[in-house]
Enzyme design. Structure first.
Site, PDB file in Angstrom:
ATOM      1  N   ASP A   1       0.869  -1.162   0.000  1.00 14.78           N
ATOM      2  CA  ASP A   1       0.000   0.000   0.000  1.00 14.78           C
ATOM      3  C   ASP A   1       0.911   1.220   0.000  1.00 14.78           C
ATOM      4  O   ASP A   1       2.104   1.109   0.256  1.00 14.78           O
ATOM      5  CB  ASP A   1      -0.825  -0.066   1.297  1.00 14.78           C
TER       6      ASP A   1
ATOM      7  N   ASP B   1      -1.522  -0.707   5.980  1.00 13.38           N
ATOM      8  CA  ASP B   1      -1.766  -0.223   7.332  1.00 13.38           C
ATOM      9  C   ASP B   1      -3.226   0.066   7.607  1.00 13.38           C
ATOM     10  O   ASP B   1      -3.615   0.248   8.745  1.00 13.38           O
ATOM     11  CB  ASP B   1      -0.960   1.048   7.589  1.00 13.38           C
TER      12      ASP B   1
END
Lengths: 355, 1159
Positions: free
Chosen positions: B426, B872
């Protein structure tokens, strides 16, 4: 795994709840120790050419003297081996040895003459060597009752001994089982120049067997009293702990070819002495094609005559030296500078695949 | 009440779009029916116990076992493994006469192994239980019989009770909000543990209950709630409150969920509706998909291979046994008469040789069972747990600032970390800090802000302005970080430096009025709430997004301090540029037009002190430029130029504009707007946004802001290392293509000299089609376009590779979300993937969470190699669970990702150590360990087989029963565990220095079939050497001076001694790292064998049976015994040693090279 899953889902939730309150006060920083950081002092042996050569040479240097020493020890041992199972069958029975050995009418006495090649210092050990006899067969090995052998009180513990457990009228056989039943029963008498050589039958069994495994209050009972006689009979008035032939026999051999101690001659024999051996050839090895040999041997620190070990040590020692030399040669012919950076590039396509 | 109720802020009005009167929806008709049958008597929990509504208590158990079911359940778990079942069957059979050895000696190791595993399960479960107890015993205030609130434990809460929860406390159950410290019964909750979102959520109470604000008022409170049954849906709730004879609908807005936390509100009162396992969060606590490492899967195959080997040799043995037994009788003559074939059991019956052979087959299966390492599974589990402790304890992966160490949340995948082929990452929060910093702005066509962003520096390097050496880069970055710290106290969210407007200097700028307006917009146009720290008087802001907080902070730093927000007023303390004094100005807040992803802008309408009506607006450039008035475009071209520059620098852009409204105009609009807001029709939202659209026109451009999402520390270096380690990195982000590409450069994902292949649908043709709105045509055109782009990409790569055969050109693929959608469809999937794997970096921008998961699955299934996802946020959960390994960044965005992950680290840069050091070590350790396990068991098991060959395959084991059963448990277990836990081929420093070492894991060189079979072959060779050399050199002649010959026992002990020495010395040869632990375990195991021999041999003969005094009486005094041991052990090690010697020298593996180099 499921276990882990539940740990994490349950644990983390509560962990998260806790963290805000518990944090800050005590830091979660892992404590430093060389152990937890995996930095314990360690020696890291690496196979450098130096080490390899040193190891090969060291093995060679250690092995070759050992090889020579054991070869010399083995050379000092004088050993006479005589096969008698063929010779001790009269010629008219040579096509039906089984009938000869099974008949009780035939004369089993047989005389052989052996020449002593070198001087034999006492004690001279007498062995019989059987061949193709599976003392290590599971049925055979298990067919004994250690309890019964050990003490008179457990005389009736014969459950493992079938079919040599009890007599027809259900009284226990002592010693029971196939091993005892098939006790070796050839006997040898020795004489040199018409003088009989004493054969000592003492101390041929293990001390611990005599003292702890075969009871001094256990006497043979109902032994070899069935319809089928296996091997030797025992003197019912001597306790088992004194029956050293039985004790030796019952310490079963590891492989189908084996020697067992028969006795000791406590006099020296000179070179070229002719020993006359009177053999009672009773034991049936003919049905399974086993050979019988009589062995007379002295011993040295290495035991009996054993060339294999010495030769093996020498061979391996030599091989190691050879490896060391070839390694050095290869090293000289095909040197590779240590830590060549070109080998450390990540553009190198092929990585060796090996173990 | 001690705390006065906070008056004032009716936030329900502020959140205008969210505010709608609760109305009965369709679902409410279901109340009382199936699935909606829960009845809660508020304030009267006893009623539940009487009637048919018996609800469970609030104690929660996450444990797997209870005291009662632990033994059966844990045993059941154990025997789900094939190997364990095999050993159980063996143990059962060992009570029958089929057994080759005594039952106890078979059972004992099985019990030890099962016991150890169960103990581990038990300890783990005990820990969970302790956590449960802690949670269950937390305190909460509950309304009791004497009409006061008293403290009680969480677990004692019952449905229907009234509880009081104070600020910053967690809700103990799912509650219906009755009232709060705010007059209008609202409260804020933080739902980080539920959905991972950090912003606060607003909850409302029903108006009818919001007056219940003290103990007295609850005295006569009585109501009934009928609602849905417990379910796992976090985002819906349907219920009805019956109060005072009226019905009121309840929805999720009235519900406070267990696991969330009360914020910004002094206290609330609520009624318990769902307790314990009925709560939504517990209903959601499902097991994450269980993952198994590739090595373990392969290990199963090896176990099956060994089983087939076992069956094969058992079969061979049985055939020979059958033949031998058959021969025992022929024509009434008995061959081996001493076995009494005339009077025998079925096991040795020559007349039924076939049956005997079959029974022998079963015996042999047991006898050779030592080929299957009984303790393998438990050893591996112990090792993995210890390995994960090392990961947790690693100081180099501890993040000081957040006080977070790395955490291995599952120990199953340690070795998988060493085999990662592709990383899917990400961007926001993972590569970047997710702390937004205000760095630049463009006001009235002038660019302010002097700092350079990391992206800019990377771009500069790319153009060749700076030396491209990696070392320079890192020092440069560090130097920059140093600057920021030195210059002044750093303010979170603000990294703006420009003397022209800082410290009040802006008043001297040419367009100071515009600057003033600009920062006023920033200070007013938001939904943040100020929070005054009572101690220091400092103000901090609670904002929905970090971007918004950055704006408010920037405004404050420049001199427009947002002080207070009430229901209708925003208080701003600002510098008056004429008087140069701080004055406080009130702005009357009239309307908030919220931000939404479709609108891409937000506005507020305020009335200032001069009684002007102002609409202040901020939004994305694409949404804003079209809305400017003709006169408002004064600085448009300049601003656009700046915006382009900012975008290239990897910054997030917001355009700031405003307009003045006429009274009349506003009034008529407001009327319409109120009507729309309160309308009940389905298209209410459309109406509202159409009206918002109507007023947000003719704006006057003020300028633009640029916010930097800073790269985390060490990210470029880490990515470079990982790339060197041969790991492919894909970045999946929701950002714009330009931003993503620039971030790509900044973190050296895209490098100089890399050829870019861009796949996008932003072409004029597609745009034109989109305007026409023909969906089929668009899809068709997009499909064709992407197909073309993919094949062009392939051509490019082919051309390059043929043109420059010498130098390998690297490629980077960039694809946007829309194109990705089409590329993931079946027809294009293959070709897209083929293109993607050639490229060393892939960036997917504008990707949705679902697309992230899809891409992960595609990579995983197509390459068949190990994938690692790192993220996250809650939007990465799908990706984390889909990948072979999910790594969660325990950062700002809550715990959701961490909870779905297998490993959690605090910073992206720790990934380097996690993979290159721990991954590599664990992979190497586990694969070595498994190989060695098979080696030692084969070396041992095959000596039994060779012995059988000399015992007419009768099934007699060569060794004493207890020697054998202790083999796996005592004589060889500890060294192999030490290998699995401690071995290091090269030190951590070198692992990082030579990332190429990692390739060994990616290519699975250490656990390849040749290597496994090689080890097995080595085992067979060892067994041959041990058996034949021992027998050859000991058998027949006397082995001692006193003429004794070697019997069954002595041979057994000698061979066993050789086996113990050989396998332990083999271990010493194979490991690279000797600490005192290894020394202790290896030499200790050998010493233990001798100790065992002496102790066991000195027990009375009825216990020690055949082992009685074998060592003390027979072996120890025989020089031959020692000579044979030395010889056989050296011989059995020589093949491996020579192989290794020549291999390290002439065909070294990578770790060999590094070891030698570092000598």
């Amino acid at each position: 795994m499921n276990t882990k899953g539940e740990t994490s889902s349950g644990g983390a939730k509560d962990g998260a709840l806790d963290s805000s309150s518990a944090a800050k006060k005590n830091s979660k920083k892992p404590k430093y120790s060389r152990f937890t950081q995996q930095e314990l002092p360690a020696c890291k042996p690496i196979l450098t050419p130096g080490w390899v050569m040193t190891t090969f040479i060291a093995v060679g240097i250690i092995f070759i003297p050992i090889g020579f020493a054991s070869l010399f020890a083995s050379e000092r041992v004088v050993e006479i081996v005589d096969r008698y199972d063929e010779d001790c069958v009269p010629p008219n029975y040579s096509y039906n040895k089984l009938a000869f050995i099974q008949s009780s009418a035939t004369n089993k006495t047989c005389t052989k003459r052996l020449t002593v090649p070198k001087q034999m210092k006492s004690p001279i050990y007498i062995y019989y060597q059987l061949d193709n006899f599976y003392q290590n067969h599971r049925r055979y090995v298990k067919s004994r009752s250690d309890k019964q052998l050990r003490s008179r009180a457990s005389e009736d513990e014969t459950s493992d001994c079938k079919p040599e457990a009890v007599t027809k009228n259900n009284s226990a056989i002592v010693p029971c089982g196939l091993i005892a039943w098939s006790l070796f029963n050839d006997t040898y008498g020795f004489s040199v120049k018409n003088k009989v050589l004493e054969v000592s039958k003492k101390d041929i069994a293990w001390k611990s067997d005599q003292e702890h495994k075969f009871g001094s209050d256990v006497y043979p009972k109902n032994f070899q009293s069935g319809s089928l006689i296996g091997g030797a009979k025992l003197n019912a008035s001597i306790p088992l702990s004194e029956q050293e032939d039985l004790i030796v026999w019952m310490r079963t051999a590891a492989l189908p070819t084996f020697r067992k101690l028969y006795g000791k001659i406590e006099t020296d024999l000179e070179a070229n002495d002719e020993i006359t051996v009177v053999i009672q050839n009773n034991y049936n090895t003919y049905s399974f094609g086993g050979k019988k040999r009589l062995v007379l041997s002295t011993t040295s620190w290495i035991g009996g005559k054993n060339d294999f070990l010495g030769v093996a040590y020498l061979t391996i020692g030599g091989l190691c030296l050879f490896m060391a030399i070839s390694f050095i040669l290869l090293y000289v012919i095909k040197p590779r500078p240590l830590g060549d950076p070109s080998y450390l590039s990540w553009n190198r396509g092929n990585v060796t695949e090996s173990f | 009440m001690p705390e006065g109720r906070r008056r004032g802020i009716h936030f329900s009005k502020l959140y205008s779009f969210a505010c709608c009167r609760p109305k009965f929806e369709e679902n409410h008709a279901q109340i009382g029916k199936r699935g909606y049958s829960r009845v809660v008597y508020c304030n009267d929990p006893k009623k539940h116990e009487e009637g048919q509504f018996k609800y469970s208590g609030n104690d929660v158990f996450t444990t797997k076992y209870t005291v009662y079911n632990f033994v059966p359940k844990a045993l059941f778990e154990q025997f789900r493994r094939v190997a364990n079942i095999y050993f159980l069957v063996v143990a059962c059979v060992s009570f029958s006469p089929l057994a080759a050895y005594t039952a106890v000696s078979v059972l004992a190791p099985l019990l030890v192994v099962i016991g150890a595993t169960m103990a581990k399960e038990g300890v783990e479960d005990w820990r969970r239980r302790k956590q449960d107890i802690k949670a269950n015993n937390r305190k909460v205030k509950v309304y009791g019989g004497n009409h006061t609130f008293h403290e009680t434990k969480w677990k004692k809460l019952r449905v229907g009770e009234l509880v009081k929860v104070c600020k910053d406390e967690y809700f103990p159950t799912d509650l219906i909000l009755l009232s709060s410290s705010y007059e209008d019964g609202i409260c804020y909750v933080e739902t980080m543990n539920l959905d991972g979102e950090t912003n606060l959520k607003l909850k409302h109470s029903l108006e009818v209950t919001s007056h219940l604000c003290d103990e007295k008022s609850f005295q006569h409170f009585s109501a009934v709630i009928k609602c849905e049954d417990p379910n796992e849906n976090l985002f819906s709730f349907v219920g009805t409150l019956y109060y005072d004879g009226k019905e009121y609908p309840l929805s999720l807005k009235n519900m406070l969920l267990r696991g969330s936390k009360l914020k910004n509100t002094e206290y609330i009162y609520g009624v318990v509706v769902f307790t314990g396992h009925d709560t939504k969060v517990m209903k959601n606590a499902t097991d994450p998909p269980s993952k198994r490492s590739k090595i373990e899967k392969k290990m199963d195959k090896i176990i099956y291979l060994l089983f087939s080997g076992l069956i094969l040799i058992a079969f061979v043995g049985s055939v020979f046994f059958g033949i031998e037994t058959k021969k025992d009788t022929s024509g009434g003559r008995y061959r081996r008469w001493y076995l009494r074939p005339d009077n025998t059991t079925v096991f040795f019956d020559p007349k039924r040789a076939l049956l005997s052979a079959f029974l022998h087959f079963l015996t042999a299966l047991m006898l050779y069972g030592y080929l299957i390492p009984i303790s393998l599974y438990v050893s591996i589990e112990i090792v993995k747990v210890l390995q994960s402790i090392f990961i947790n304890q690693d100081q180099d992966m501890y993040y000081e600032e957040a006080d977070r160490p790395a955490q291995a949340r599952t120990s199953n995948l340690n070795e998988e970390l060493g085999q990662v082929d592709t990383i899917l990452s990400d961007k926001t929060g993972t590569l970047t800090c997710n702390s937004m910093e205000f760095v630049k702005c463009s006001i009235a066509g002038t660019a302010y802000g002097q700092g350079t962003t990391e992206v800019e520096r990377a771009l500069a390097r790319r153009r060749g302005d700076a030396p491209p050496e990696a070392s320079d880069v890192s020092s440069d970055v560090q130097g920059h970080d140093g600057d920021a710290v030195d210059s002044r106290k750093s303010i979170k969210g603000f990294n703006f430096r420009d003397e022209r407007i800082m410290n009040g200097q802006w008043v001297n700028e040419p367009h100071s009025d515009i600057i003033q307006k600009f920062f006023r917009v920033l200070a007013i146009c938001h939904t943040a709430v100020p929070e005054v720290n009572k101690g220091t008087g400092e103000i901090s802001y609670e904002a929905e997004s970090p971007d918004e907080a950055a704006f408010v902070i920037a405004a404050r730093e420049i001199g427009f301090e947002f002080r207070e927000r009430t229901q209708t007023i925003i208080l701003l303390c600002e510098l008056d540029y004429k008087t140069r004094k701080k004055v406080c100005r009130k702005y009357e807040l009239l309307q908030v037009l919220e931000f939404s992803s479709s609108r891409k802008r937000m506005s507020v309408i305020v009335r200032n002190v001069e009684n002007q009506l102002l609409l202040l607006c901020k939004g994305a450039d694409s949404a804003m430029f079209g809305r400017l008035s003709k006169d408002g475009r004064l600085f448009e071209s300049q601003t656009k130029k700046h915006i382009k520059k900012y975008a290239e620098a990897g910054l997030r852009i917001m355009v700031i504009a405003y307009r003045e409204l006429g009274e009349e105009e506003y009034k008529s609009w407001e009327e319409e707007f109120q009507k729309a807001k309160t309308s009940v029709s389905a298209d209410r939202d459309i109406l509202v946004s159409a009206l918002a659209d109507k007023i947000e026109r003719d704006l006057i451009l003020l300028g633009a802001t640029a916010i930097e999402d800073k790269l985390q520390k060490g990210v470029p270096e880490c990515i470079e290392k990982l790339a060197q380690a041969g790991i492919k990195i894909w970045v999946l982000t929701g950002d714009k293509m330009e931003t993503a590409v620039n971030i790509g450069y900044a973190c050296s994902l895209l490098r100089q000299g890399m050829k870019q292949i861009v796949i996008t649908l932003d072409s004029p043709d597609i745009d034109a089609l989109e305007k026409q709105g023909d969906k089929d045509a668009i899809a068709q055109a997009s499909f064709e376009s992407i197909k073309k782009q993919i094949s062009e990409g392939m051509h490019l790569i082919e051309n390059e590779s043929t043109n420059s055969a010498e130098e390998s050109v690297e490629f980077g693929l960039i694809i946007d979300g829309k194109s990705l959608d089409h590329s993931l469809k079946e027809d294009l999937e293959k070709s897209f993937f083929n293109l993607a794997i050639i490229c060393s970096s892939v960036i997917c921008c504008r990707a949705s969470p679902k697309q992230k998961a899809l891409v992960t699955r595609l990579v995983k299934s197509e390459t068949g190699k190990t994938t690692l996802s790192i993220g996250d946020g809650a939007n990465d959960v799908g990706m984390l669970q889909e990948a072979d390994i999910g790594v969660g960044i325990s950062g700002v965005e809550g715990m959701q990702a961490v909870m779905a992950s297998d490993f959690s680290i605090a910073q992206f840069r720790f990934l380097e150590r996690l993979l290159l050091v721990h991954g590599h070590w664990c992979y190497r350790r586990i694969s070595m360990m498994i190989c060695y396990f098979f080696y030692k068991n084969i070396a041992f098991g095959f000596t039994l087989f060779w012995f059988e060959a000399y015992a007419s395959f009768s099934g007699q084991p060569a060794y004493n029963d207890w020697y054998m059963s202790f083999f796996n448990v005592f004589f060889t277990s500890l060294p192999v565990i030490a290998l699995g836990v401690f071995d290091q081929d090269v030190s951590a420093r070198l692992c990082v220095k030579y990332p190429y070492l990692y390739i060994e894991g990616v290519q699975n060189l250490l656990f390849s079939w040749p290597r496994i079979l090689g080890w097995m072959f080595n085992g067979v060779i060892s067994s041959v050497i041990i058996f034949f050399f021992t027998t050859k050199s000991m058998i027949n002649q006397a082995f001692r001076r006193d003429g004794q010959v070697v019997d069954f026992e002595v041979l057994g002990v000698t061979m066993y001694t050789c086996v113990v020495w050989a396998v332990n010395c083999q271990m010493a040869l194979s490991i690279n790292y000797f600490t005192w632990i290894q020394h202790l375990f290896i030499w200790g195991s050998i010493a233990f064998w001798y100790m065992f021999l002496v102790i066991y041999g000195s027990l009375p003969p009825n216990l020690s049976t055949t082992a009685y005094r074998v060592f003390t009486e027979a072996c120890a005094s025989s020089s031959l015994y020692w000579l044979v041991t030395l010889f056989v052990v050296v011989c059995s090690l020589l093949p491996f040693f020579s192989y290794r010697a020549f291999q390290t020298r002439f065909k070294p593996m990578y770790h060999d090279l590094i070891q030698i180099k570092k000598l």
